[in-house]
Design a protein around this motif. Sequence first.
Motif, PDB file in Angstrom:
ATOM      1  N   LEU A 144      35.190  49.327  49.336  1.00 44.33           N
ATOM      2  CA  LEU A 144      35.985  49.638  48.153  1.00 44.33           C
ATOM      3  C   LEU A 144      37.240  48.765  48.083  1.00 44.33           C
ATOM      4  CD1 LEU A 144      35.642  53.529  48.090  1.00 44.33           C
ATOM      5  CD2 LEU A 144      34.586  51.881  46.529  1.00 44.33           C
ATOM      6  N   VAL A 145      37.845  48.486  49.234  1.00 52.65           N
ATOM      7  CA  VAL A 145      39.002  47.569  49.253  1.00 52.65           C
ATOM      8  C   VAL A 145      38.571  46.179  48.819  1.00 52.65           C
ATOM      9  CG1 VAL A 145      40.673  46.434  50.764  1.00 52.65           C
ATOM     10  CG2 VAL A 145      40.283  48.891  50.970  1.00 52.65           C
ATOM     11  N   LEU A 146      37.438  45.710  49.311  1.00 52.81           N
ATOM     12  CA  LEU A 146      36.929  44.398  48.917  1.00 52.81           C
ATOM     13  C   LEU A 146      36.667  44.343  47.413  1.00 52.81           C
ATOM     14  CD1 LEU A 146      35.514  41.619  49.405  1.00 52.81           C
ATOM     15  CD2 LEU A 146      33.432  42.924  49.880  1.00 52.81           C
ATOM     16  N   PHE A 147      36.002  45.328  46.878  1.00 51.91           N
ATOM     17  CA  PHE A 147      35.652  45.326  45.458  1.00 51.91           C
ATOM     18  C   PHE A 147      36.905  45.331  44.579  1.00 51.91           C
ATOM     19  CE2 PHE A 147      34.138  47.204  41.491  1.00 51.91           C
ATOM     20  CZ  PHE A 147      32.964  46.498  41.280  1.00 51.91           C
ATOM     21  N   HIS A 148      37.885  46.126  44.961  1.00 51.11           N
ATOM     22  CA  HIS A 148      39.116  46.206  44.169  1.00 51.11           C
ATOM     23  C   HIS A 148      39.884  44.890  44.191  1.00 51.11           C
ATOM     24  CE1 HIS A 148      43.517  46.870  43.914  1.00 51.11           C
ATOM     25  NE2 HIS A 148      43.177  47.607  42.856  1.00 51.11           N
ATOM     26  N   ASN A 149      40.093  44.323  45.369  1.00 48.85           N
ATOM     27  CA  ASN A 149      40.877  43.091  45.475  1.00 48.85           C
ATOM     28  C   ASN A 149      40.188  41.926  44.769  1.00 48.85           C
ATOM     29  OD1 ASN A 149      42.749  44.523  46.980  1.00 48.85           O
ATOM     30  ND2 ASN A 149      42.021  43.742  48.958  1.00 48.85           N
ATOM     31  N   ALA A 150      38.863  41.847  44.871  1.00 52.48           N
ATOM     32  CA  ALA A 150      38.141  40.742  44.237  1.00 52.48           C
ATOM     33  C   ALA A 150      38.210  40.842  42.715  1.00 52.48           C
ATOM     34  CB  ALA A 150      36.692  40.745  44.716  1.00 52.48           C
ATOM     35  N   ILE A 151      38.003  42.037  42.175  1.00 49.49           N
ATOM     36  CA  ILE A 151      38.059  42.207  40.719  1.00 49.49           C
ATOM     37  C   ILE A 151      39.468  41.929  40.194  1.00 49.49           C
ATOM     38  CG2 ILE A 151      37.895  43.914  38.863  1.00 49.49           C
ATOM     39  CD1 ILE A 151      35.195  43.035  39.765  1.00 49.49           C
ATOM     40  N   ALA A 152      40.476  42.439  40.900  1.00 44.55           N
ATOM     41  CA  ALA A 152      41.868  42.245  40.454  1.00 44.55           C
ATOM     42  C   ALA A 152      42.247  40.773  40.485  1.00 44.55           C
ATOM     43  CB  ALA A 152      42.811  43.064  41.330  1.00 44.55           C
ATOM     44  N   ALA A 153      41.910  40.054  41.535  1.00 45.17           N
ATOM     45  CA  ALA A 153      42.259  38.638  41.643  1.00 45.17           C
ATOM     46  C   ALA A 153      41.511  37.811  40.598  1.00 45.17           C
ATOM     47  CB  ALA A 153      41.948  38.135  43.049  1.00 45.17           C
ATOM     48  N   TYR A 154      40.267  38.153  40.306  1.00 48.39           N
ATOM     49  CA  TYR A 154      39.494  37.380  39.346  1.00 48.39           C
ATOM     50  C   TYR A 154      40.081  37.500  37.946  1.00 48.39           C
ATOM     51  CZ  TYR A 154      35.638  36.060  36.274  1.00 48.39           C
ATOM     52  OH  TYR A 154      34.878  35.489  35.280  1.00 48.39           O
ATOM     53  N   PHE A 155      40.324  38.711  37.494  1.00 48.19           N
ATOM     54  CA  PHE A 155      40.819  38.878  36.138  1.00 48.19           C
ATOM     55  C   PHE A 155      42.297  38.527  36.010  1.00 48.19           C
ATOM     56  CE2 PHE A 155      36.953  41.428  35.861  1.00 48.19           C
ATOM     57  CZ  PHE A 155      36.441  41.004  34.641  1.00 48.19           C
ATOM     58  N   ALA A 156      43.013  38.450  37.129  1.00 47.69           N
ATOM     59  CA  ALA A 156      44.401  37.973  37.086  1.00 47.69           C
ATOM     60  C   ALA A 156      44.462  36.454  37.120  1.00 47.69           C
ATOM     61  CB  ALA A 156      45.193  38.549  38.253  1.00 47.69           C
ATOM     62  N   GLY A 157      43.323  35.827  37.364  1.00 48.09           N
ATOM     63  CA  GLY A 157      43.304  34.365  37.408  1.00 48.09           C
ATOM     64  C   GLY A 157      43.883  33.819  38.686  1.00 48.09           C
ATOM     65  N   ASN A 158      43.985  34.666  39.733  1.00 44.51           N
ATOM     66  CA  ASN A 158      44.571  34.236  40.988  1.00 44.51           C
ATOM     67  C   ASN A 158      43.447  33.748  41.901  1.00 44.51           C
ATOM     68  OD1 ASN A 158      46.017  33.849  43.338  1.00 44.51           O
ATOM     69  ND2 ASN A 158      47.228  35.730  43.102  1.00 44.51           N
ATOM     70  N   GLN A 159      43.194  32.466  41.806  1.00 44.28           N
ATOM     71  CA  GLN A 159      42.088  31.899  42.569  1.00 44.28           C
ATOM     72  C   GLN A 159      42.348  31.931  44.071  1.00 44.28           C
ATOM     73  OE1 GLN A 159      41.289  27.827  41.584  1.00 44.28           O
ATOM     74  NE2 GLN A 159      39.540  27.648  42.994  1.00 44.28           N
ATOM     75  N   LYS A 160      43.605  31.707  44.467  1.00 40.18           N
ATOM     76  CA  LYS A 160      43.957  31.693  45.884  1.00 40.18           C
ATOM     77  C   LYS A 160      43.752  33.073  46.520  1.00 40.18           C
ATOM     78  CE  LYS A 160      47.702  30.401  49.015  1.00 40.18           C
ATOM     79  NZ  LYS A 160      49.099  29.900  49.114  1.00 40.18           N
ATOM     80  N   GLN A 161      44.183  34.134  45.832  1.00 38.49           N
ATOM     81  CA  GLN A 161      44.010  35.483  46.358  1.00 38.49           C
ATOM     82  C   GLN A 161      42.533  35.879  46.415  1.00 38.49           C
ATOM     83  OE1 GLN A 161      46.133  38.447  44.134  1.00 38.49           O
ATOM     84  NE2 GLN A 161      45.458  40.160  45.460  1.00 38.49           N
ATOM     85  N   LEU A 162      41.756  35.416  45.448  1.00 41.57           N
ATOM     86  CA  LEU A 162      40.331  35.714  45.434  1.00 41.57           C
ATOM     87  C   LEU A 162      39.637  35.086  46.640  1.00 41.57           C
ATOM     88  CD1 LEU A 162      37.966  36.989  43.915  1.00 41.57           C
ATOM     89  CD2 LEU A 162      37.774  34.870  42.595  1.00 41.57           C
ATOM     90  N   GLU A 163      40.006  33.870  46.962  1.00 46.32           N
ATOM     91  CA  GLU A 163      39.419  33.209  48.115  1.00 46.32           C
ATOM     92  C   GLU A 163      39.869  33.861  49.416  1.00 46.32           C
ATOM     93  OE1 GLU A 163      40.480  29.161  47.724  1.00 46.32           O
ATOM     94  OE2 GLU A 163      39.067  28.736  46.079  1.00 46.32           O
ATOM     95  N   GLN A 164      41.105  34.308  49.497  1.00 43.61           N
ATOM     96  CA  GLN A 164      41.594  34.991  50.701  1.00 43.61           C
ATOM     97  C   GLN A 164      40.883  36.331  50.920  1.00 43.61           C
ATOM     98  OE1 GLN A 164      45.850  35.289  50.291  1.00 43.61           O
ATOM     99  NE2 GLN A 164      46.218  33.135  50.858  1.00 43.61           N
TER     100      GLN A 164
END
Length: 372
Positions: free
Chosen positions: A329-349
Motif C-alpha cells: 500500500l505504501v508503494l502504490f500510494h507513493n508511485a501514484i502520487a509521484a506520477y500525477f505530480a510529475g515528480n520523475q525523481k521521486q517516482l524512480e526512488q
Amino acid sequence: MAQESPKNSAAEIPVTSNGQLEDSHEHSFNRDLKYSLPVGLGLSETKITPHGFDSAKEGVVEAGPFPSSSASPKSSVISPSSAAASRLAGQGCDLIIPTGSRAQQKSGPVVLADEVKNPAMEKLELVRKWSLNTYKCTRQIISEKLGRGSRTVDLELEAQIDILRDNKKKYEHILKLAQTLSTQLFQMVNTQRQLGDAFADLSLKSLELHEEFGYNADTQKLLAKNGETLLGAINFFIASVNTLVNKTIEDTLLTVKQYESARIEYDAYRTDLEELNLGPRDANTLPKIEQSQQLFQVHKEKYDKMRNDVSIKLKFLEENKVKVLHNQLVLFHNAIAAYFAGNQKQLEQTLKQFHIKLKTPGADAPSWLEEQ
C-alpha cells in the motif's frame, strides 16, 4: 509238546488263491472293527487294502466311502490314539488320514499355513468402510440443514474464519480493479509512445513547426517513460496481492475445509454414540457401543488436531498479511502520487526503495551473446 512260536495276528487271516479274504473271517474282523472305530465312522466308510503279507509292506486301512476301484476314496479323521488304531496296528496295518492335506505318520508338530489374504476382499472392506463413513457424514449434514441435528461450534475460531473469507472477497475485488488499471495504463502508455514518435517525425519534416512538434514529442515520450515506471509499480503490487490472495489465503482456506470435514465426521460419530447409549445395554449392543466409542475417540483426536492447525495458520496468516499489505500500500500510494505530480525523481526512488527493476522493451529474451 513244544510251545508254538507266537505269530503275527495279520498272518492268521486266511487268504484265498486270488488274494482275497474269506467271507467268514472278513465278517468277524469288520464286526470287531465296527465296535472299535469312533462313532460316526461305519464299516461302509472303511476298507482294507492288503499288500501281500510276505512282502515288507503292511496292510493299509483307508477311511472313506466305498466307490468304484478307479475312484480315489474320500477320507475322515481317525485319531491314531483310538482303540481302532491300536487294534489295526496289532494287525500290521497302517492308517491313512488325509484331511485336505496328508498327515504324516511320524509324530511331530503339524504346521498349518496361514490363509493368503485376498486383495479383492481388502478392497471390498475399504469400500465398505468408506461407504459407511460417507453415509454417516451425509446424514449429519442433512440433519444440520434441517435443524434436527446438533453441531460442534468454536465461536472464536468460526468468527476468524468468517472474517478471513470476507477479506478474501474484498482483496479479490481490489486485485481485479488494479488489473483493470494496469491494462488501461498500458494502453495509454503505448498511445503516448506512438504519439511521441509521430510528433518527432513531423518535427523533422515541418521546418516552420519544428520546435512545436519537438516540444510535444519530448513531453509525450517523458509521460510514456513515467507511465512505464508507474506500470512497473502497479504490476508489482498486483503480483504481491495475487500471491497473498490466491496462494497464502487459499492454502489457509484449504486447511479450513479439512477442519470442517473433520468436524462433520466428529459430530456424526458423536451422534451415533449418543444414540447407542440411549438404547438398551445387552450382550448384543455392548460390543457395538465399545466399537462406536473407539471410532468416536479417533475422530475426536483428528478434529482437535485440525482445529489446532487452523488456529496456527490463521495466526501466521494475519501477521504475514499485515506485513505484505503495509509495504504494497505504501508503494502504490507513493508511485501514484509521484506520477500525477510529475515528480520523475521521486517516482524512480520509490521503485528503488522496493527493489523493483523495470523491464526494457525487448529485454525479456536474452541475446545470443548472453546465451553463449
